[in-house]
Design a protein around this motif. Structure first.
Motif, short mmCIF file in Angstrom:
data_model
loop_
_atom_site.label_atom_id
_atom_site.label_comp_id
_atom_site.label_asym_id
_atom_site.label_seq_id
_atom_site.Cartn_x
_atom_site.Cartn_y
_atom_site.Cartn_z
N SER A 52 18.50 -10.42 -5.08
CA SER A 52 17.42 -10.65 -6.04
C SER A 52 16.11 -10.91 -5.31
N ASP A 53 15.02 -10.75 -6.03
CA ASP A 53 13.68 -11.16 -5.61
C ASP A 53 13.25 -10.63 -4.24
N PRO A 54 13.25 -9.32 -4.02
CA PRO A 54 12.84 -8.81 -2.71
C PRO A 54 11.32 -8.86 -2.53
N SER A 55 10.92 -8.96 -1.29
CA SER A 55 9.52 -8.93 -0.90
C SER A 55 9.44 -8.18 0.43
N ILE A 56 8.33 -7.48 0.68
CA ILE A 56 8.23 -6.63 1.86
C ILE A 56 6.89 -6.86 2.56
N SER A 57 6.92 -6.79 3.90
CA SER A 57 5.68 -6.87 4.67
C SER A 57 4.86 -5.62 4.43
N GLU A 58 3.58 -5.69 4.68
CA GLU A 58 2.67 -4.58 4.38
C GLU A 58 3.06 -3.29 5.11
N ASP A 59 3.53 -3.40 6.35
CA ASP A 59 3.91 -2.20 7.10
C ASP A 59 5.31 -1.69 6.75
N GLY A 60 6.03 -2.43 5.91
CA GLY A 60 7.35 -2.00 5.46
C GLY A 60 8.48 -2.30 6.43
N ARG A 61 8.20 -2.98 7.51
CA ARG A 61 9.27 -3.25 8.49
C ARG A 61 10.21 -4.36 8.02
N ASP A 106 9.36 4.90 -0.87
CA ASP A 106 8.14 5.29 -0.19
C ASP A 106 7.27 6.04 -1.19
N ALA A 107 6.18 5.43 -1.61
CA ALA A 107 5.34 6.00 -2.67
C ALA A 107 4.57 7.23 -2.19
N GLN A 108 4.29 7.33 -0.90
CA GLN A 108 3.57 8.49 -0.39
C GLN A 108 4.49 9.71 -0.31
N LYS A 109 5.72 9.51 0.19
CA LYS A 109 6.68 10.61 0.30
C LYS A 109 7.45 10.82 -1.00
N ALA A 113 0.81 -1.21 0.00
CA ALA A 113 0.00 0.00 0.00
C ALA A 113 0.85 1.26 0.00
N SER A 114 2.03 1.22 0.60
CA SER A 114 2.86 2.42 0.72
C SER A 114 4.24 2.31 0.11
N TYR A 115 4.70 1.10 -0.21
CA TYR A 115 6.10 0.91 -0.59
C TYR A 115 6.24 0.15 -1.90
N ILE A 116 7.37 0.40 -2.56
CA ILE A 116 7.80 -0.39 -3.70
C ILE A 116 9.22 -0.83 -3.40
N VAL A 117 9.46 -2.12 -3.37
CA VAL A 117 10.79 -2.66 -3.15
C VAL A 117 11.23 -3.29 -4.47
N PHE A 118 12.50 -3.11 -4.83
CA PHE A 118 13.00 -3.60 -6.11
C PHE A 118 14.51 -3.75 -6.07
N VAL A 119 15.04 -4.40 -7.09
CA VAL A 119 16.48 -4.55 -7.26
C VAL A 119 16.92 -3.60 -8.37
N SER A 120 18.09 -2.97 -8.18
CA SER A 120 18.63 -2.09 -9.21
C SER A 120 20.15 -2.20 -9.22
N ASP A 121 20.72 -1.98 -10.40
CA ASP A 121 22.18 -1.95 -10.51
C ASP A 121 22.70 -0.52 -10.65
N ARG A 122 21.94 0.45 -10.16
CA ARG A 122 22.28 1.87 -10.34
C ARG A 122 23.58 2.28 -9.68
N ASN A 123 24.07 1.55 -8.69
CA ASN A 123 25.35 1.88 -8.05
C ASN A 123 26.46 0.90 -8.42
N GLY A 124 26.29 0.17 -9.49
CA GLY A 124 27.33 -0.74 -9.96
C GLY A 124 27.26 -2.14 -9.39
N SER A 125 26.32 -2.41 -8.49
CA SER A 125 26.10 -3.76 -8.00
C SER A 125 24.59 -3.97 -7.89
N GLN A 126 24.19 -5.21 -7.86
CA GLN A 126 22.76 -5.54 -7.84
C GLN A 126 22.27 -5.47 -6.40
N ASP A 127 21.61 -4.34 -6.04
CA ASP A 127 21.21 -4.05 -4.66
C ASP A 127 19.70 -3.92 -4.53
#
Length: 160
Positions: free
Chosen positions: A79-88, A59-62, A40-54
């Motif tokens: 790889s393959d991140p997943s997040i709890s609904e509250d983002g913790r 935070d979609a609201q902020k 509902a509030s977050y998007i978690v993903f993998v990116s290589d924007r800093n030269g490694s796959q992190d």
């Protein structure tokens, strides 16, 4: 809430339109953005924007990235991140020197720990349930892929 961004009034999905940030401090960048997962509030993903796959958390609201101290390391491939609904809680697969493990990261304590160090098998594709107390993932044992379910402490759950 982000769920209102994900569907229009008639219930059909629509494209999330976050601005492009060439400096890599936003959701969209020049880098590859892989395997997003949305709450509902977050998007978690993998990116290589800093030269490694992190792993990155947005935070979609902020409309900003959230720092994840102690999560990413230069000698690991996430790889393959997943997040709890509250983002913790975040779970993800991590490969280091050819060995894959499933990790749990607690944003409140800023601690990352492996849930699968004791398994002598390949693991992949973890997901965490909405309240963050169960993690399911694939495990390759005996020549086939199976599903295991663990609690947040790293103990297998055998009954539901």
């Amino acid at each position: 809430m982000l769920t209102s961004f994900l569907t229009s009034c008639n219930g059909y999905p629509r494209l999330l339109n976050f601005p492009f940030e060439p400096g890599g401090r936003g959701l969209n960048s020049f880098a590859s953005e892989l395997t997003p997962q949305v709450t509902a509030s977050y998007i978690v993903f993998v990116s290589d924007r800093n030269g490694s796959q992190d792993i990155y958390l947005f935070d979609a609201q902020k409309r900003q990235l959230i720092a994840l101290p102690g999560l990413n390391s230069l000698d690991e491939v996430a790889s393959d991140p997943s997040i709890s609904e509250d983002g913790r809680y975040l779970v993800f697969a991590m490969s280091r020197q050819g060995k894959s493990n499933i990790y749990l990261y607690d944003r409140q304590t800023q601690q990352k720990r492996s849930l699968t160090d004791n398994l002598q098998a390949e693991v992949r594709n973890p997901v965490i349930n909405a309240n963050g107390d169960r993690i399911a993932f694939e495990i390759a044992q005996d020549g086939q892929w199976d599903i295991m379910v663990y609690d947040r402490s790293g103990n297998p759950i055998t009954t539901f």
